[in-house]
Motif scaffolding. Structure first.
Motif, PDB file in Angstrom:
ATOM      1  N   LYS A 284       0.590  -1.166  -0.233  1.00  0.00           N
ATOM      2  CA  LYS A 284       0.376   0.433   0.136  1.00  0.00           C
ATOM      3  C   LYS A 284       0.838   1.199   0.090  1.00  0.00           C
ATOM      4  O   LYS A 284       2.114   1.247   0.545  1.00  0.00           O
ATOM      5  CB  LYS A 284      -0.943   0.049   1.021  1.00  0.00           C
ATOM      6  CG  LYS A 284      -1.970  -1.324   1.468  1.00  0.00           C
ATOM      7  CD  LYS A 284      -2.548  -1.246   2.886  1.00  0.00           C
ATOM      8  CE  LYS A 284      -3.406  -2.273   2.397  1.00  0.00           C
ATOM      9  NZ  LYS A 284      -4.327  -2.732   4.707  1.00  0.00           N
ATOM     10  N   THR A 296     -12.921   7.777   4.775  1.00  0.00           N
ATOM     11  CA  THR A 296     -12.037   7.543   4.082  1.00  0.00           C
ATOM     12  C   THR A 296     -12.750   7.920   1.697  1.00  0.00           C
ATOM     13  O   THR A 296     -12.684   7.145   1.163  1.00  0.00           O
ATOM     14  CB  THR A 296     -11.640   5.925   3.866  1.00  0.00           C
ATOM     15  OG1 THR A 296     -12.767   5.465   3.604  1.00  0.00           O
ATOM     16  CG2 THR A 296     -11.199   5.906   5.394  1.00  0.00           C
ATOM     17  N   THR A 306      -9.547   4.384  -3.918  1.00  0.00           N
ATOM     18  CA  THR A 306      -9.446   3.070  -2.773  1.00  0.00           C
ATOM     19  C   THR A 306      -8.356   3.358  -1.277  1.00  0.00           C
ATOM     20  O   THR A 306      -7.070   3.173  -1.554  1.00  0.00           O
ATOM     21  CB  THR A 306      -8.747   2.076  -3.968  1.00  0.00           C
ATOM     22  OG1 THR A 306      -9.175   2.352  -4.969  1.00  0.00           O
ATOM     23  CG2 THR A 306      -8.207   1.109  -3.121  1.00  0.00           C
ATOM     24  N   SER A 308      -8.220   3.100   2.509  1.00  0.00           N
ATOM     25  CA  SER A 308      -8.221   2.201   3.565  1.00  0.00           C
ATOM     26  C   SER A 308      -7.676   3.553   4.504  1.00  0.00           C
ATOM     27  O   SER A 308      -6.075   3.818   4.898  1.00  0.00           O
ATOM     28  CB  SER A 308      -7.119   1.143   3.428  1.00  0.00           C
ATOM     29  OG  SER A 308      -6.279   1.591   3.350  1.00  0.00           O
ATOM     30  N   ARG A 309      -7.989   3.294   6.005  1.00  0.00           N
ATOM     31  CA  ARG A 309      -7.506   3.031   7.421  1.00  0.00           C
ATOM     32  C   ARG A 309      -7.103   2.517   8.313  1.00  0.00           C
ATOM     33  O   ARG A 309      -7.733   1.866   8.430  1.00  0.00           O
ATOM     34  CB  ARG A 309      -8.849   4.506   7.441  1.00  0.00           C
ATOM     35  CG  ARG A 309      -8.100   5.111   9.266  1.00  0.00           C
ATOM     36  CD  ARG A 309      -9.956   6.243   9.728  1.00  0.00           C
ATOM     37  NE  ARG A 309     -10.563   5.334   9.816  1.00  0.00           N
ATOM     38  CZ  ARG A 309     -11.826   5.292   9.142  1.00  0.00           C
ATOM     39  NH1 ARG A 309     -12.340   6.557   8.611  1.00  0.00           N
ATOM     40  NH2 ARG A 309     -12.724   4.111   9.562  1.00  0.00           N
ATOM     41  N   GLN A 310      -5.911   3.099   9.338  1.00  0.00           N
ATOM     42  CA  GLN A 310      -6.159   1.615  10.083  1.00  0.00           C
ATOM     43  C   GLN A 310      -5.186   3.285  11.303  1.00  0.00           C
ATOM     44  O   GLN A 310      -4.459   4.164  11.524  1.00  0.00           O
ATOM     45  CB  GLN A 310      -4.511   0.646   9.325  1.00  0.00           C
ATOM     46  CG  GLN A 310      -4.325  -0.074  10.643  1.00  0.00           C
ATOM     47  CD  GLN A 310      -3.081  -1.170   9.929  1.00  0.00           C
ATOM     48  OE1 GLN A 310      -3.541  -1.414   9.039  1.00  0.00           O
ATOM     49  NE2 GLN A 310      -2.232  -1.219  10.526  1.00  0.00           N
ATOM     50  N   TYR A 316      -4.240   7.983  13.364  1.00  0.00           N
ATOM     51  CA  TYR A 316      -4.852   6.485  12.922  1.00  0.00           C
ATOM     52  C   TYR A 316      -3.515   7.038  11.082  1.00  0.00           C
ATOM     53  O   TYR A 316      -3.896   8.361  10.465  1.00  0.00           O
ATOM     54  CB  TYR A 316      -6.044   7.605  11.826  1.00  0.00           C
ATOM     55  CG  TYR A 316      -7.378   7.224  13.010  1.00  0.00           C
ATOM     56  CD1 TYR A 316      -7.859   6.330  13.092  1.00  0.00           C
ATOM     57  CD2 TYR A 316      -7.785   8.523  13.863  1.00  0.00           C
ATOM     58  CE1 TYR A 316      -8.828   6.439  14.355  1.00  0.00           C
ATOM     59  CE2 TYR A 316      -8.402   8.084  14.606  1.00  0.00           C
ATOM     60  CZ  TYR A 316      -8.673   6.938  14.615  1.00  0.00           C
ATOM     61  OH  TYR A 316     -10.194   7.198  16.007  1.00  0.00           O
ATOM     62  N   TYR A 318      -3.508   6.499   7.164  1.00  0.00           N
ATOM     63  CA  TYR A 318      -4.324   6.638   5.587  1.00  0.00           C
ATOM     64  C   TYR A 318      -3.369   6.314   4.105  1.00  0.00           C
ATOM     65  O   TYR A 318      -2.493   6.876   4.574  1.00  0.00           O
ATOM     66  CB  TYR A 318      -5.279   8.179   5.663  1.00  0.00           C
ATOM     67  CG  TYR A 318      -5.989   8.474   6.399  1.00  0.00           C
ATOM     68  CD1 TYR A 318      -7.347   7.539   6.336  1.00  0.00           C
ATOM     69  CD2 TYR A 318      -5.246   9.023   8.023  1.00  0.00           C
ATOM     70  CE1 TYR A 318      -7.986   8.265   7.510  1.00  0.00           C
ATOM     71  CE2 TYR A 318      -6.517   9.842   8.515  1.00  0.00           C
ATOM     72  CZ  TYR A 318      -7.695   9.242   8.592  1.00  0.00           C
ATOM     73  OH  TYR A 318      -8.616   9.272   9.728  1.00  0.00           O
ATOM     74  N   TYR A 320      -3.825   4.676   0.623  1.00  0.00           N
ATOM     75  CA  TYR A 320      -3.716   4.655  -0.821  1.00  0.00           C
ATOM     76  C   TYR A 320      -3.320   3.121  -1.663  1.00  0.00           C
ATOM     77  O   TYR A 320      -2.298   2.688  -1.681  1.00  0.00           O
ATOM     78  CB  TYR A 320      -3.255   5.456  -1.604  1.00  0.00           C
ATOM     79  CG  TYR A 320      -3.672   6.131  -3.401  1.00  0.00           C
ATOM     80  CD1 TYR A 320      -4.551   5.413  -3.364  1.00  0.00           C
ATOM     81  CD2 TYR A 320      -2.323   6.042  -4.200  1.00  0.00           C
ATOM     82  CE1 TYR A 320      -5.545   5.269  -5.372  1.00  0.00           C
ATOM     83  CE2 TYR A 320      -2.730   6.237  -6.086  1.00  0.00           C
ATOM     84  CZ  TYR A 320      -4.141   5.661  -6.180  1.00  0.00           C
ATOM     85  OH  TYR A 320      -4.887   5.720  -7.128  1.00  0.00           O
ATOM     86  N   ASN A 322      -3.534  -0.942  -3.600  1.00  0.00           N
ATOM     87  CA  ASN A 322      -3.864  -2.309  -1.614  1.00  0.00           C
ATOM     88  C   ASN A 322      -3.463  -3.448  -3.387  1.00  0.00           C
ATOM     89  O   ASN A 322      -4.371  -3.765  -3.609  1.00  0.00           O
ATOM     90  CB  ASN A 322      -5.074  -2.992  -1.572  1.00  0.00           C
ATOM     91  CG  ASN A 322      -4.903  -4.027  -0.608  1.00  0.00           C
ATOM     92  OD1 ASN A 322      -3.897  -4.719  -0.351  1.00  0.00           O
ATOM     93  ND2 ASN A 322      -5.896  -4.435   0.360  1.00  0.00           N
ATOM     94  N   GLU A 352      -2.141  -9.786   6.402  1.00  0.00           N
ATOM     95  CA  GLU A 352      -2.481  -8.106   7.599  1.00  0.00           C
ATOM     96  C   GLU A 352      -1.948  -7.733   8.227  1.00  0.00           C
ATOM     97  O   GLU A 352      -2.346  -7.088   9.171  1.00  0.00           O
ATOM     98  CB  GLU A 352      -4.212  -8.132   7.599  1.00  0.00           C
ATOM     99  CG  GLU A 352      -5.264  -9.042   7.100  1.00  0.00           C
ATOM    100  CD  GLU A 352      -5.559  -7.985   5.823  1.00  0.00           C
ATOM    101  OE1 GLU A 352      -4.884  -7.337   6.096  1.00  0.00           O
ATOM    102  OE2 GLU A 352      -5.509  -8.644   4.502  1.00  0.00           O
TER     103      GLU A 352
END
Length: 366
Positions: A284, A296, A306, A308-310, A316, A318, A320, A322, A352
């Motif tokens: 990513k 998002t 596309t 995603s956040r974690q 947090y 972010y 772009y 995957n 993951e």
């Protein structure tokens, strides 16, 4: 005989020409690591005057000492926002760093308080965790009232308004990880090497950090209002110790960056190409890190889809894209940079779980 002579002459010219190309390539200067050092306050703005000491003088002395040490490294270029007792607008300090395309911006200050509070802290731009952080930022930001045309230069920014301060935070988010990394190294040296009270890495809305587009930190060396700490920071020994701690942190940060680049190049220059992944590794592109939880949607990320956040700790992050292809990830990285995320970078996940990029690349080189 004449033919042999001509042949030898031609060979000589070819060798000479080739050698000159090699020398040009070898002597081609690599980009220096640019550090902008910012001594807070100056001129008509003395900063805080705890116990009769002047913040502007102490900040300048430590900045000059840090710069003198860094300049001993031929691969580092040091730029100062001021080298004398002059007043420099906050937005101009940022412009100096941006124009230099700096790799780091380090602003040096001293703190004050109505009590005998003491200790050193380092700030990055971010949301105020509490009223204390807001008050620290408010004191430093209030300098803009000494500037001409401050309303025009700061588009109505009000240092006394928490809402106004909150509005400036998103511009630095893509550099937050790197800023926190440097701030952590500085604090580690203050606490562990110098045994200063550790006021830790904190986030607050300093407008001088908002003006820059690179990893940036603001260091509060300690409290001039504390009798013991004020005397320490005003002393030659104290200034030398604090400047060495900051220098070492900057060098350690640079070495980490250099090592990552070297490790990456050693893999990228492998004779055999990097293959597609078949072992649950995905790539990513990290484009931002924030204390805010953002939706998002493309409108929050300059049109990029596309996303995603974690959540990692209090941040947090972010991302772009995957993809299982590193080559595709490089394309995504370029797309993100064209959108303005100039410091974005590729990260790798296996099952993951985040893994070092260098390990992911090693696992894909056959």
């Amino acid at each position: 005989m004449r033919t042999n002579g001509v042949f030898l002459f031609v060979c000589f010219i070819i060798v000479l020409t080739f050698s000159s190309f090699v020398n040009i390539e070898e002597n081609k200067p690599s980009k220096k690591f640019v550090v902008v050092l910012d001594a807070g306050h100056g001129g008509k703005d003395p900063g805080n005057l705890g116990n009769g000491y002047r913040e502007k003088d102490i900040a300048l002395k430590i900045v000059l000492a840090v710069g003198k040490e860094l300049e001993k490294n031929p691969n580092i270029k040091v730029i100062y926002t001021r080298k004398t007792d002059v007043f420099v607008d906050l937005f101009v300090r940022g412009k100096i760093a941006n124009k230099a395309n700096a790799d780091l911006f380090v602003s040096i200050h001293c703190d004050s308080h109505t009590s005998q509070a003491y200790g050193a802290g380092t700030f990055v731009l971010g949301t105020h965790r509490n009223q204390t952080n807001f008050e620290v930022a408010k004191k430093e930001n209030s300098v803009i009232f000494l500037e001409d045309d401050y309303e025009k230069n700061y588009a109505g920014f009000d240092p006394n308004s928490p809402e106004s301060v909150m509005s400036i935070l998103l511009s630095q988010e893509e550099y937050l990880d790197q800023s926190i990394q440097l701030a952590g190294l500085i604090q580690n040296n203050f606490a562990n090497k110098l045994k200063r009270k550790n006021r830790k890495v904190k986030q607050a809305g300093f407008i001088v950090l908002h003006q820059t587009v690179m990893p940036s930190v603001l260091v509060e060396l300690g409290f001039l209002t504390n009798k013991r700490e004020g005397a320490y920071l005003n002393s030659k020994a104290g200034q030398n110790e604090m400047s060495i701690a900051i220098r070492d942190a900057i060098l350690e940060y640079k070495n980490t960056i250099d090592k990552n680049v070297t490790d990456f190049n050693s893999i990228a220059e492998n004779d055999q190409p990097i293959q597609e992944i078949a072992n649950n590794v995905k790539f990513k592109v990290q484009i931002a890190a924030s204390s805010k939880e953002l939706d998002t949607k493309p409108y929050n990320f300059k049109g990029l889809e596309t996303i995603s956040r974690q959540k990692e700790g209090n941040l947090y992050k972010y991302f772009y894209g995957n993809t299982i292809s590193y080559e595709d990830a490089k394309t995504l990285e370029e797309e993100a940079k064209k959108k303005g995320y100039t410091t974005c970078f590729i990260v790798a996940y296996k099952d993951e779980k985040k893994i070092p990029l260098i390990d992911a690349l090693k696992s894909t080189a056959n």
